[in-house]
Design an enzyme around this catalytic site. Sequence first.
Site, PDB file in Angstrom:
ATOM      1  N   GLU A  25      33.085  43.505  40.072  1.00  0.00           N
ATOM      2  CA  GLU A  25      33.498  44.891  39.659  1.00  0.00           C
ATOM      3  C   GLU A  25      33.799  44.782  38.173  1.00  0.00           C
ATOM      4  OE1 GLU A  25      37.601  45.803  39.680  1.00  0.00           O
ATOM      5  OE2 GLU A  25      38.336  44.027  40.874  1.00  0.00           O
ATOM      6  N   LYS A 160      48.675  41.022  45.391  1.00  0.00           N
ATOM      7  CA  LYS A 160      49.764  40.853  44.624  1.00  0.00           C
ATOM      8  C   LYS A 160      50.902  41.419  45.409  1.00  0.00           C
ATOM      9  CE  LYS A 160      48.276  40.511  39.807  1.00  0.00           C
ATOM     10  NZ  LYS A 160      46.786  40.987  40.100  1.00  0.00           N
TER      11      LYS A 160
HETATM   12  N1  PSU Z   1      44.484  43.994  41.194  1.00  0.00           N
HETATM   13  C1  PSU Z   1      44.288  43.049  40.461  1.00  0.00           C
HETATM   14  N2  PSU Z   1      43.563  42.970  39.371  1.00  0.00           N
HETATM   15  C2  PSU Z   1      42.772  44.413  39.235  1.00  0.00           C
HETATM   16  C3  PSU Z   1      43.029  45.265  40.191  1.00  0.00           C
HETATM   17  C4  PSU Z   1      43.828  45.179  41.191  1.00  0.00           C
HETATM   18  O1  PSU Z   1      45.331  42.073  40.565  1.00  0.00           O
HETATM   19  O2  PSU Z   1      42.107  44.306  38.315  1.00  0.00           O
HETATM   20  C5  PSU Z   1      42.230  46.516  39.847  1.00  0.00           C
HETATM   21  C6  PSU Z   1      40.882  46.710  41.041  1.00  0.00           C
HETATM   22  O3  PSU Z   1      39.854  47.061  40.121  1.00  0.00           O
HETATM   23  C7  PSU Z   1      41.290  47.404  41.842  1.00  0.00           C
HETATM   24  C8  PSU Z   1      42.314  48.365  41.238  1.00  0.00           C
HETATM   25  O4  PSU Z   1      40.461  47.892  42.776  1.00  0.00           O
HETATM   26  O5  PSU Z   1      42.678  47.702  40.196  1.00  0.00           O
HETATM   27  C9  PSU Z   1      43.082  49.406  42.150  1.00  0.00           C
HETATM   28  O6  PSU Z   1      43.809  50.191  41.572  1.00  0.00           O
HETATM   29  P1  PSU Z   1      44.493  51.493  42.346  1.00  0.00           P
HETATM   30  O7  PSU Z   1      45.978  50.585  42.903  1.00  0.00           O
HETATM   31  O8  PSU Z   1      44.789  52.536  41.319  1.00  0.00           O
HETATM   32  O9  PSU Z   1      43.494  51.821  43.333  1.00  0.00           O
END
Ligand code: PSU
Length: 305
Positions: A25, A160
């Site tokens: 990603e 996390k």
């Molecule tokens: N969690 C992490 N590192 C990240 C992300 C999440 O530890 O970089 C990023 C990933 O791209 C994940 C996104 O898909 O954040 C999720 O964002 P949201 O909670 O807004 O869907």
Amino acid sequence: MKDYLVISEEVKKALKKGKPVVALESTIISHGMPYPKNVETALNVEKIVRDNGAIPATIAIIKGKLTVGISEEEIDYLGKKGLDVIKASRRDIPVLVSRGEDGATTVAATMIIANLAGIKIFATGGIGGVHRGAETTMDISADLEELGNTGVNVVCAGAKSILDLGLTMEYLETKGVPVIGYKTDSLPAFYTRESDFNVNYRMDTPLEIAKAIKAKDDLKYKGAMLIANPIPEEYSMDRAEIDSVIENAVMEAEEKGIKGKDITPFLLDKIQKITEGRSLEANIQLVYNNVKLGAQIAAELSELE
Ligand code: PSU
Ligand code: MN
């Protein structure tokens, strides 16, 4: 479709020959880590995938094209631009495409594009999930819906504890997404190898995981398997310490009224600052560990197919 989807020559060739490919990603590059560590990590990740017998396909939206296998220059560009790049999840793809804009793809958006290209394995650090307090905010990442719908299997280091891990597991259960622990029964919590929750199945080899994925595909199931790979012991952090750091970061986000797509990058940045980069190092190492496993699973899967 060919007007929208651009696949690098190398990835195209690998897919055509049935060789293992691992999707990667780009939100993690632009919004997950600071420059220049983000670029350095993204390039090392590609190398580790190669060293483990697969072809890396870093995915992003470049000038409105869904691009599978972006170049080194494009990785550098997204890393430098950082938070100024649009964080693109499922809802954002059509608008960015129609406007010809750039977007760094989240887990959900990367899965969608990997699926269009025919890639089945995707490795990253952490997925989005059900946020703490979601009972009132309804903040549930689109990543979870995508895991329920799209057959691109994701290797991560668990979730996390900026998220509510219990509710995240419940949501995945509702969507029919099996959570597989690699050599573990406990759901890893990103910086730590264990949490208070258990995975659904423990598997001890990449082959076992590849067989489960093949069975899912043969049964024509939609949706993904989520493979949770604990951070290597030597890089894992103290649970009490990281929990209190996260607690403080979540409180600050609440006080500042940070919401929607901004909250995950805000929390990641805060945690990195409070721990003076130690959590960043852990984050980088767990990503390396995940892409290695991703490449091994992809290699086994290509043998089975
Ligand atoms: N969690 C992490 N590192 C990240 C992300 C999440 O530890 O970089 C990023 C990933 O791209 C994940 C996104 O898909 O954040 C999720 O964002 P949201 O909670 O807004 O869907
Ligand atoms: Mn959200």
